[in-house]
Design a protein around this motif. Structure first.
Motif, PDB file in Angstrom:
ATOM      1  N   GLY A  54     -41.139 -37.823   1.833  1.00 16.21           N
ATOM      2  CA  GLY A  54     -42.088 -38.936   1.768  1.00 16.21           C
ATOM      3  C   GLY A  54     -42.339 -39.543   3.128  1.00 16.21           C
ATOM      4  N   VAL A  55     -41.270 -39.680   3.922  1.00 18.46           N
ATOM      5  CA  VAL A  55     -41.376 -40.256   5.262  1.00 18.46           C
ATOM      6  C   VAL A  55     -40.559 -39.408   6.229  1.00 18.46           C
ATOM      7  CG1 VAL A  55     -40.905 -42.274   6.704  1.00 18.46           C
ATOM      8  CG2 VAL A  55     -41.713 -42.597   4.368  1.00 18.46           C
ATOM      9  N   GLU A  56     -41.196 -39.000   7.305  1.00 20.34           N
ATOM     10  CA  GLU A  56     -40.529 -38.244   8.359  1.00 20.34           C
ATOM     11  C   GLU A  56     -39.931 -39.242   9.344  1.00 20.34           C
ATOM     12  OE1 GLU A  56     -42.286 -35.761  11.943  1.00 20.34           O
ATOM     13  OE2 GLU A  56     -42.606 -34.749  10.015  1.00 20.34           O
ATOM     14  N   VAL A  57     -38.640 -39.187   9.550  1.00 21.34           N
ATOM     15  CA  VAL A  57     -37.944 -40.137  10.412  1.00 21.34           C
ATOM     16  C   VAL A  57     -38.135 -39.748  11.877  1.00 21.34           C
ATOM     17  CG1 VAL A  57     -35.680 -41.064  11.034  1.00 21.34           C
ATOM     18  CG2 VAL A  57     -36.277 -40.706   8.637  1.00 21.34           C
ATOM     19  N   ILE A  58     -38.499 -40.754  12.697  1.00 21.65           N
ATOM     20  CA  ILE A  58     -38.693 -40.540  14.129  1.00 21.65           C
ATOM     21  C   ILE A  58     -37.472 -41.002  14.916  1.00 21.65           C
ATOM     22  CG2 ILE A  58     -40.071 -41.228  16.117  1.00 21.65           C
ATOM     23  CD1 ILE A  58     -42.410 -41.524  14.232  1.00 21.65           C
ATOM     24  N   THR A  59     -37.002 -42.192  14.619  1.00 22.16           N
ATOM     25  CA  THR A  59     -35.825 -42.745  15.276  1.00 22.16           C
ATOM     26  C   THR A  59     -35.049 -43.569  14.257  1.00 22.16           C
ATOM     27  OG1 THR A  59     -35.015 -44.078  17.141  1.00 22.16           O
ATOM     28  CG2 THR A  59     -37.104 -44.747  16.151  1.00 22.16           C
ATOM     29  N   HIS A  60     -33.724 -43.635  14.419  1.00 21.98           N
ATOM     30  CA  HIS A  60     -32.882 -44.355  13.467  1.00 21.98           C
ATOM     31  C   HIS A  60     -31.725 -45.010  14.198  1.00 21.98           C
ATOM     32  CE1 HIS A  60     -29.753 -41.223  13.523  1.00 21.98           C
ATOM     33  NE2 HIS A  60     -30.767 -40.382  13.644  1.00 21.98           N
TER      34      HIS A  60
END
Length: 184
Positions: free
Chosen positions: A167-173
């Motif tokens: 659903g959502v592609e993570v860029i930074t965490h």
């Protein structure tokens, strides 16, 4: 994007940004983010010059007095850093994942649709629906601040209806190498 980012080897150079380019960056950010010009003035005062930090994989980090404020991949949208997003949580629209997805999110995994549609998850109502490829702040159930920034791969209505896949592609965490980079 920042999983194996090492400032000592991945930063290729730093340059001061010309004032004409700074004006175009300011205009682009004001059109992309939910921020008024007065608040943005407190984030990045007009009289202050920013520094462009060029990194591997065509990542550009923009820093003010050595503190990273936002970044960009190629000529894509500008994303605030998580530290800036914690100071100004209204910059990006928010989605929330349930407790079960937190450990995967902190490991850098992309967020699957069921994490948003289950009991602890939350997506904006239909009148505030987000389109695909929209930058979002990802919050975790029971937590106050965003723990990641990502890009929606489906619209929020499609995430609710399809309810499977990314659903959502993570860029930074939290905990990645951009988070660890406090000064450039």
């Amino acid at each position: 994007m920042f999983k194996k980012f090492q400032p000592s080897t991945d930063i290729s150079g730093q340059t001061a940004v010309k004032s004409s380019i700074q004006r175009s960056i300011r205009a682009a950010i004001l059109s992309q983010w939910k921020v008024d010009s007065d608040t943005f003035e407190s984030i990045w005062p007009k009289k202050e010059n920013i520094t462009l930090v060029k990194c591997r994989d065509h990542i550009s980090i923009y820093a003010l007095h050595g503190e990273p404020l936002f970044f960009q991949h190629f000529d894509g949208p500008f994303y605030p850093t998580l530290r800036l997003l914690h100071k100004y949580p209204f910059l990006l629209p928010v989605v929330r994942v349930d407790r079960g997805a937190i450990r995967f999110l902190l490991a850098g995994a992309h967020m699957m649709c069921p994490g948003f549609t289950s009991k602890g998850g939350w997506l904006p109502p239909p009148e505030d629906a987000l389109s695909a490829e929209a930058p979002v702040a990802i919050q975790a159930e029971g937590k106050e601040h965003a723990i990641a920034i990502g890009i929606t791969k489906l619209s929020t209505e499609d995430i609710k209806n399809v309810n499977k896949g990314v659903g959502v592609e993570v860029i930074t965490h939290l905990g990645d190498d951009l988070w660890a980079l406090q000064k450039v």
